[in-house]
Design a protein around this motif. Structure first.
Motif, short mmCIF file in Angstrom:
data_model
loop_
_atom_site.label_atom_id
_atom_site.label_comp_id
_atom_site.label_asym_id
_atom_site.label_seq_id
_atom_site.Cartn_x
_atom_site.Cartn_y
_atom_site.Cartn_z
N GLY A 1 14.90 4.73 -14.13
CA GLY A 1 13.68 5.07 -14.86
C GLY A 1 12.72 3.89 -14.91
N ASP A 2 13.27 2.71 -14.90
CA ASP A 2 12.45 1.50 -14.77
C ASP A 2 13.31 0.38 -14.24
OD1 ASP A 2 13.92 1.03 -17.19
OD2 ASP A 2 12.41 -0.44 -17.80
N GLU A 3 12.63 -0.61 -13.71
CA GLU A 3 13.35 -1.79 -13.21
C GLU A 3 12.50 -3.03 -13.50
OE1 GLU A 3 15.87 -3.67 -12.83
OE2 GLU A 3 16.81 -2.23 -11.44
N ARG A 4 13.19 -4.07 -13.84
CA ARG A 4 12.51 -5.37 -14.00
C ARG A 4 12.25 -5.90 -12.59
NH1 ARG A 4 16.92 -7.10 -18.58
NH2 ARG A 4 16.06 -5.82 -20.26
N TRP A 5 11.02 -6.34 -12.35
CA TRP A 5 10.66 -6.73 -10.98
C TRP A 5 11.17 -8.14 -10.70
CZ3 TRP A 5 6.48 -9.25 -7.95
CH2 TRP A 5 6.51 -8.83 -6.62
N LEU A 6 12.44 -8.18 -10.34
CA LEU A 6 13.17 -9.41 -10.07
C LEU A 6 13.93 -9.21 -8.76
CD1 LEU A 6 14.64 -9.81 -13.68
CD2 LEU A 6 12.80 -11.20 -12.68
N ALA B 1 11.41 -8.74 -1.29
CA ALA B 1 11.25 -7.73 -0.24
C ALA B 1 9.82 -7.24 -0.09
CB ALA B 1 12.16 -6.54 -0.53
N VAL B 2 9.08 -7.20 -1.17
CA VAL B 2 7.69 -6.72 -1.12
C VAL B 2 6.81 -7.70 -1.89
CG1 VAL B 2 8.21 -4.25 -0.82
CG2 VAL B 2 8.06 -5.22 -3.13
N SER B 3 5.50 -7.66 -1.58
CA SER B 3 4.65 -8.75 -2.09
C SER B 3 4.10 -8.51 -3.49
CB SER B 3 3.50 -9.00 -1.12
OG SER B 3 2.74 -7.82 -1.01
N SER B 4 4.22 -7.30 -4.01
CA SER B 4 3.69 -7.08 -5.36
C SER B 4 4.46 -5.94 -6.03
CB SER B 4 2.21 -6.70 -5.30
OG SER B 4 2.04 -5.43 -4.70
N ALA B 5 4.37 -5.91 -7.33
CA ALA B 5 5.01 -4.82 -8.07
C ALA B 5 4.35 -3.48 -7.72
CB ALA B 5 4.94 -5.09 -9.57
N GLN B 6 3.05 -3.52 -7.42
CA GLN B 6 2.37 -2.28 -7.02
C GLN B 6 2.96 -1.75 -5.72
OE1 GLN B 6 0.10 -0.32 -8.69
NE2 GLN B 6 0.76 1.01 -7.02
N GLU B 7 3.21 -2.67 -4.79
CA GLU B 7 3.82 -2.25 -3.52
C GLU B 7 5.21 -1.67 -3.78
OE1 GLU B 7 4.96 -4.34 0.67
OE2 GLU B 7 3.36 -5.30 -0.48
N ALA B 8 5.95 -2.30 -4.67
CA ALA B 8 7.28 -1.79 -5.00
C ALA B 8 7.18 -0.41 -5.63
CB ALA B 8 7.98 -2.76 -5.95
N ALA B 9 6.20 -0.22 -6.50
CA ALA B 9 6.03 1.08 -7.17
C ALA B 9 5.68 2.16 -6.16
CB ALA B 9 4.95 0.97 -8.25
N THR B 10 4.80 1.83 -5.22
CA THR B 10 4.38 2.81 -4.21
C THR B 10 5.56 3.20 -3.31
OG1 THR B 10 2.16 1.88 -4.25
CG2 THR B 10 2.74 3.22 -2.33
N HIS C 1 2.40 -4.56 -15.83
CA HIS C 1 2.13 -5.99 -15.98
C HIS C 1 2.01 -6.31 -17.47
CE1 HIS C 1 1.51 -6.23 -11.67
NE2 HIS C 1 0.78 -5.14 -11.77
N ASP C 2 2.28 -7.56 -17.82
CA ASP C 2 2.16 -7.99 -19.21
C ASP C 2 3.02 -7.16 -20.15
OD1 ASP C 2 0.26 -9.93 -18.45
OD2 ASP C 2 -1.29 -8.38 -18.45
N SER C 3 4.23 -6.87 -19.73
CA SER C 3 5.15 -6.18 -20.64
C SER C 3 5.37 -7.05 -21.87
CB SER C 3 6.49 -5.97 -19.93
OG SER C 3 7.54 -5.84 -20.86
N PRO C 4 5.36 -6.47 -23.06
CA PRO C 4 5.59 -7.28 -24.26
C PRO C 4 7.02 -7.82 -24.35
CG PRO C 4 5.37 -4.95 -24.83
CD PRO C 4 5.05 -5.08 -23.37
N LYS C 5 7.92 -7.20 -23.58
CA LYS C 5 9.30 -7.70 -23.53
C LYS C 5 9.53 -8.32 -22.16
CE LYS C 5 14.07 -6.17 -24.00
NZ LYS C 5 15.01 -5.04 -24.11
N PRO C 6 10.09 -9.53 -22.10
CA PRO C 6 10.30 -10.13 -20.79
C PRO C 6 11.34 -9.37 -19.97
CG PRO C 6 11.20 -11.53 -22.55
CD PRO C 6 10.55 -10.36 -23.20
N PRO C 7 11.30 -9.45 -18.65
CA PRO C 7 10.25 -10.12 -17.87
C PRO C 7 8.96 -9.31 -17.88
CG PRO C 7 11.76 -8.98 -16.41
CD PRO C 7 12.31 -8.81 -17.79
N PRO C 8 7.80 -9.98 -17.66
CA PRO C 8 6.51 -9.32 -17.85
C PRO C 8 6.16 -8.29 -16.79
CG PRO C 8 6.22 -11.58 -17.08
CD PRO C 8 7.68 -11.42 -17.38
#
Ligand code: 6PG
Length: 244
Positions: free
Chosen positions: A72-77, A112-121, A169-176
């Protein structure tokens, strides 16, 4: 569409009861469909449930090779980072199930990918390619602020209605930086199971179950299963509910 609240004695009983319900439901779904589609969650209970599934005798009856998984979600790490939800789920027992690695769909990390947007897509493409974004079960933990997945109160990621995934981006809970399913995607499930324990969640549980709850303030109020929504809560998390 039903909403039920199961009040259980302890976090362990929350994990065990939800695991039993999940195993039963997967059996029912796989009796009539080729594949079951499941969205997983991070958090302590989202991991603990996998030890409970392994301890449940019925898990051996499930054909796990026909269970497709997403998160459902993943921390972009990076892949394998101990703070990723998938790493924590695997360590808690998920990796011991006889899943087909080809249908365990993980969010690509920054290696693996250059941005969280790319990962989301890219992640959205894996969802579209296999099942079209319809889930049988969505598992959700909930934070004390009532966030679910990486949809936080008053965060713009909640506003995305034209996509099934969003880079947060800017998640209030880390990681952002994170990747999350949107409300649009999370709402396309037969069943939604919320796994919640602890006194620090009591106020959020009561708010989410109130008739006038607004997901903008209380994201957990914004996801319901098409057939059922089941809250598995321990007594501490249920302590602000008014019993009728
Ligand atoms: C995160 C966490 C979070 C978690 C909830 C519930 O993305 O930072 O995974 O969303 O799922 O806070 O966590 P617990 O099950 O530990 O209460």
């Amino acid at each position: 569409m039903t909403t039920s609240v199961l009040v259980l004695r302890s976090p362990q009983e929350v994990a065990d009861t939800a695991a039993g319900a999940l195993v039963d439901l997967l059996g029912e779904v796989l009796a009539v469909q080729d594949r079951a589609r499941l969205a997983l969650t991070g958090g302590s209970l989202g991991s603990r449930i996998w030890a409970s599934v392994l301890a449940h005798p019925g898990h051996a009856e499930v054909d796990w090779s026909r269970v497709a998984l997403w998160w459902g979600d993943e921390r972009w790490l990076p892949a394998g980072d101990p703070d990723r939800n998938d790493t924590q789920n695997d360590a808690a027992g998920l990796s011991r199930l006889p899943l087909d690695p080809a249908t365990v769909h993980r969010v690509a990390g920054p290696e693996a990918v250059s941005s969280a947007q790319e990962a989301a897509t890219a992640y959205a493409q894996t969802i579209r390619a296999d099942g079209g974004g319809e889930w049988d079960v969505v598992l959700l933990g909930m934070g004390p602020d009532a966030h679910i997945a990486s949809l936080f109160p008053h965060h713009e990621a909640q506003r995305v209605t034209d996509a099934i995934t969003v880079a947060v981006h800017d998640s209030p809970k880390p990681p952002p930086t994170r990747v999350s399913l949107t409300f649009e995607a999370l709402r396309r499930s037969r069943s939604v199971f919320l796994l919640v324990a602890g006194a620090d969640k009591a106020s959020a549980v009561a708010s989410a179950l109130a008739d006038d709850a607004d997901p903008w303030d209380t994201p957990a109020a914004g996801v319901r299963g098409r057939i059922e929504t089941v809250w598995f809560v321990d007594e501490a998390a249920a302590s602000h509910l008014v019993h009728e």
